[in-house]
Design an enzyme around this catalytic site. Structure first.
Site, short mmCIF file in Angstrom:
data_model
loop_
_atom_site.label_atom_id
_atom_site.label_comp_id
_atom_site.label_asym_id
_atom_site.label_seq_id
_atom_site.Cartn_x
_atom_site.Cartn_y
_atom_site.Cartn_z
N ASP A 11 -5.45 36.88 -5.44
CA ASP A 11 -6.21 36.95 -6.65
C ASP A 11 -6.74 38.45 -7.00
OD1 ASP A 11 -7.30 36.63 -9.39
OD2 ASP A 11 -8.63 35.27 -8.66
N ASP A 105 -2.31 38.93 -12.84
CA ASP A 105 -3.16 39.39 -11.67
C ASP A 105 -3.20 38.18 -10.55
OD1 ASP A 105 -4.70 37.57 -13.23
OD2 ASP A 105 -6.41 38.55 -12.96
N GLU A 106 -2.62 37.17 -10.30
CA GLU A 106 -2.46 36.42 -9.47
C GLU A 106 -1.01 35.58 -8.98
OE1 GLU A 106 -4.96 32.52 -9.65
OE2 GLU A 106 -4.91 32.82 -11.99
#
Length: 475
Positions: A11, A105-106
């Site tokens: 993350d 983003d993860e």
């Protein structure tokens, strides 16, 4: 169930805000808030410096300004975020072929196919440390938190425990198999995947505030309150039973664009122009995905915050801009604008991989909608956008609008970013990633020497021009 910590979750830390701090030297170490900058905007990401003041994602921009009046409020640069995301996802795919992106983003990574002894928790921990260093190098300074566990649930819990606020110096956490129930027990019930505000409120009324409380409850009670499927799932997850596989391909179910307005709209012609623009943006993303859609949806949020949606299903499947535009405009005719509209959005769904000729659409009442042929229409959508612009967040229309944070270039002063604008003046700070903190200068908004600019490319992308990430438009 896995018996080894072979699922990894990465993350990125305050991703959008961190990209802005990296690319704008004067913002390093400052409170940065990315999202809608108007009175009705919503915070997308707040830097850790802004979170100290109580600012968080999904908070209204107005409240964020009250809590952190000296923060930098930026409208966002989707192209810059997507560029860094592609670097992150490509790095993860170099670790394992099984990578499941959840958003820009993860992502989850299956370590069973990675070059690591997953039976050795120290080896997994060291791999995660090296991965963080590689991400920081390839993205030119971005930070991430990494967790590993025996399931997706536990890996995500681990990455959350590894966040800077938790005090992990290396921002890596590995949850040892066999300790799962003890680790998740004290966590709030919201930590369980799928427990949103509504389910959390129901659990709270039942006195179940932690995962341990849910685990101690009667399964029959959970099923009675939450339904058979969700109640049974909750029982399993509260006991850390999660056998969901890491799936390398996640197909988007829909693509949509929405606009929130400063003032409620009541003019139908103005709404029609917005709907047509959003339809063009949606089709541009649909065409890049290589798919065709059969269903067009128009969404509106009214002045009283009620939500209105209407859909029409085409006889065939299409990615044609004019077809989506005509259908969306037809749906708009059914919207009562007297009370005012604060949000409008256009979406497409029901995807196929082949186009079919579309002569009619069917609305939700089962009525046929005739779609007269309009021929091919060439679209240029790069300069017009929703919250995150495609060309430096710059909107061209009857007046030049410069969004805070947008990349620009001046014929004399060079590269910079929009520090602010209003009353016919735009202020620019002339600096960029890797430069010294720059000077601030102001210009008329229609200054012909000032131009929108694309984000600077990362060195990694220049060295790997043929590497593309998964289709992040669908996230």
């Amino acid at each position: 169930m896995r018996t080894r910590a072979s699922v990894l979750h990465l993350d990125m830390d305050a991703f959008f805000a961190s990209v802005e701090q990296r690319d704008k030297p004067s913002l390093k170490g400052r409170a940065v808030i990315v999202g809608g900058t108007g009175g009705r905007g919503v915070v997308s990401t707040a830097s850790y410096e802004a979170r100290v003041f109580g600012v968080h994602s999904a908070m209204s921009s107005a409240q964020a300004r009250h809590l952190a009046p000296n923060a930098a409020f930026l409208s966002g640069r989707f192209e810059a975020y997507r560029q860094s995301s592609r670097v992150v996802m490509a790095t993860l795919r170099g670790l394992s072929p099984l990578v499941e992106p959840l958003s820009l983003d993860e992502a989850f990574v299956d370590l069973e196919q990675a070059d690591v002894d997953v039976a050795d928790e120290r080896a997994v921990h060291d791999l995660a440390v090296r991965l963080r260093a590689e991400i920081a190098r390839c993205t030119e300074g971005l930070s991430c938190s990494v967790g590993a566990g025996s399931s997706k649930f536990m890996a995500k819990v681990a990455s959350e425990l590894a966040k800077p606020a938790r005090g992990h110096l290396d921002q890596v956490a590995v949850i040892a198999p066999g300790t799962e129930e003890a680790v998740i027990g004290p966590l709030p019930a919201r930590a369980i995947p799928g427990v949103g505000p509504v389910a959390a409120a129901k659990l709270d009324k039942l006195g179940m505030r932690t995962v341990a409380d849910v685990r101690a409850a009667s399964p029959d009670e959970l099923i009675r309150e939450l339904g058979q499927a969700w109640g049974s799932t909750l029982v399993d997850l509260s006991r850390a039973r999660d056998d969901r596989p890491v799936q390398a391909s996640r197909q988007a179910k829909s693509i949509s664009v929405e606009d929130t307005f400063e003032h409620d709209l009541t003019d139908r012609d103005e709404c029609a122009r917005i709907v047509e623009r959003d339809a063009a943006l949606v089709c541009a993303r649909l065409q890049r995905s290589g798919q065709f859609a059969r269903t067009v949806t128009l969404k509106a949020k009214m002045a009283d915050f009620s939500t209105w949606t209407r859909s029409a299903t085409l006889e065939g499947a299409t990615d044609a801009v004019e077809t989506v535009r005509r259908t969306a405009r037809h749906l708009l005719e059914g919207l009562d604008l007297r009370e005012g509209v604060r949000l409008l959005g256009v979406g497409v769904s029901n995807f196929t991989v082949a186009a079919q000729e579309e002569l009619f659409a069917v609305d939700e009442a089962g009525e046929l909608i005739e779609l007269p042929g309009g021929g091919d229409v060439e679209e240029v959508v790069g300069s017009v956008s929703g919250p995150f612009g495609r060309r430096g967040s710059f909107d061209e229309g009857t007046a030049r609008r410069w969004r805070p944070g947008a990349d620009v270039e001046h014929d004399e002063w060079g590269r910079g970013w929009v520090w602010g604008s209003g009353h016919g003046v735009v202020t620019v700070r002339f600096e960029y990633r890797g430069s010294q903190i720059g000077r601030v200068r102001s210009f008329k908004t229609d200054d012909p020497a000032l131009h929108p600019a694309a984000p600077l490319p990362l060195a990694w992308t220049l060295a790997h021009p043929t590497v593309e990430g998964e289709d992040d438009e669908s996230q």
